[in-house]
Design a protein around this motif. Structure first.
Motif, short mmCIF file in Angstrom:
data_model
loop_
_atom_site.label_atom_id
_atom_site.label_comp_id
_atom_site.label_asym_id
_atom_site.label_seq_id
_atom_site.Cartn_x
_atom_site.Cartn_y
_atom_site.Cartn_z
N LEU A 173 16.26 24.83 2.85
CA LEU A 173 16.71 26.25 3.28
C LEU A 173 16.16 26.77 4.77
O LEU A 173 16.93 27.33 5.39
N LEU A 174 15.10 26.17 5.09
CA LEU A 174 14.54 26.39 6.37
C LEU A 174 15.42 25.84 7.62
O LEU A 174 15.84 26.45 8.43
N LEU A 175 15.96 24.40 7.14
CA LEU A 175 17.02 23.98 8.13
C LEU A 175 18.36 24.76 8.04
O LEU A 175 18.61 25.24 9.25
N ALA A 176 18.83 25.19 6.89
CA ALA A 176 19.98 25.66 6.89
C ALA A 176 20.20 27.19 7.47
O ALA A 176 20.75 27.66 8.21
N PRO A 192 20.91 27.01 12.93
CA PRO A 192 21.55 28.08 13.78
C PRO A 192 20.97 28.22 14.99
O PRO A 192 21.60 28.53 15.88
N ALA A 193 19.77 27.90 15.06
CA ALA A 193 19.06 28.06 16.55
C ALA A 193 19.58 26.89 17.37
O ALA A 193 19.64 26.92 18.47
N TYR A 237 19.89 19.86 16.04
CA TYR A 237 18.24 19.83 15.49
C TYR A 237 17.91 18.24 14.63
O TYR A 237 17.20 17.49 14.98
N LEU A 238 19.10 18.02 13.89
CA LEU A 238 19.21 16.87 13.05
C LEU A 238 19.49 15.64 13.78
O LEU A 238 19.32 14.48 13.19
#
Length: 173
Positions: A148-151, A156-157, A161-162
């Motif tokens: 949830l934090l990732l999504a 979005p920021a 990131y991945l």
């Protein structure tokens, strides 16, 4: 505009050495450290000797393996005190959520790309509940709250990131 802070190379190398030590690998040879950090063995040796002199690392002369040193004992007490204050503050809410929705509710801390569960609340009157391992750091992509934090926050920021994360499977699925 570049918002990435300037890192001090020697400090980063020392941190990289500390990150070599894990629950599954608490004792490591200098060659393993050199390979994991991609440091020349002589550079690693110099950093390690400095860390040993300051009790950040200990050398077992019988096995020639290094492990984390006693320096961290007093620092761990500081962190435990902070965590206790979070738990005291959130425990009533977590317990109420567990009871109201008949779920396991967990209080977690996000630290860089890891999530650590620091408290679990379980419903009293339920047929079953899921037991979570407290104080075991897990990558964000492994836990539902991390996903949830990732999504909703991290991707979005920063859509890239991945890109630098090495995904390790934790289940067959």
């Amino acid at each position: 505009m570049n918002t990435t802070p300037k890192l001090i190379q020697s400090v980063q190398r020392a941190i990289d050495i500390l990150n070599c030590f894990t629950n599954s690998k608490p004792d490591i040879s200098i060659n393993e450290i050199s390979a994991k950090t991609k440091l020349n063995v002589n550079t690693a040796r110099g950093l390690i000797n400095t860390m040993v002199a300051n009790n950040l690392l200990l050398l077992d002369h019988n096995t020639n393996l290094y492990r984390l040193g006693s320096f961290f004992l007093s620092k761990a007490g500081i962190i435990q005190s902070q965590i206790r204050s979070y738990i005291i503050l959130c425990k009533p809410l977590m317990n109420a959520l567990a009871e109201k929705y008949h779920i396991t509710a967990s209080l977690q801390i996000v630290n860089q790309d890891e999530i650590v569960t620091i408290y679990c609340a379980y419903p009293v009157s339920t047929s079953y509940y899921i037991t979570l391992s407290e104080y075991t750091p897990l990558p964000e992509y492994v836990t539902s709250s991390g996903k949830l934090l990732l999504a909703h926050v991290l991707l979005p920021a920063r859509p890239d990131y991945l890109d630098d994360i090495e995904f390790k499977p934790y289940t067959p699925y």
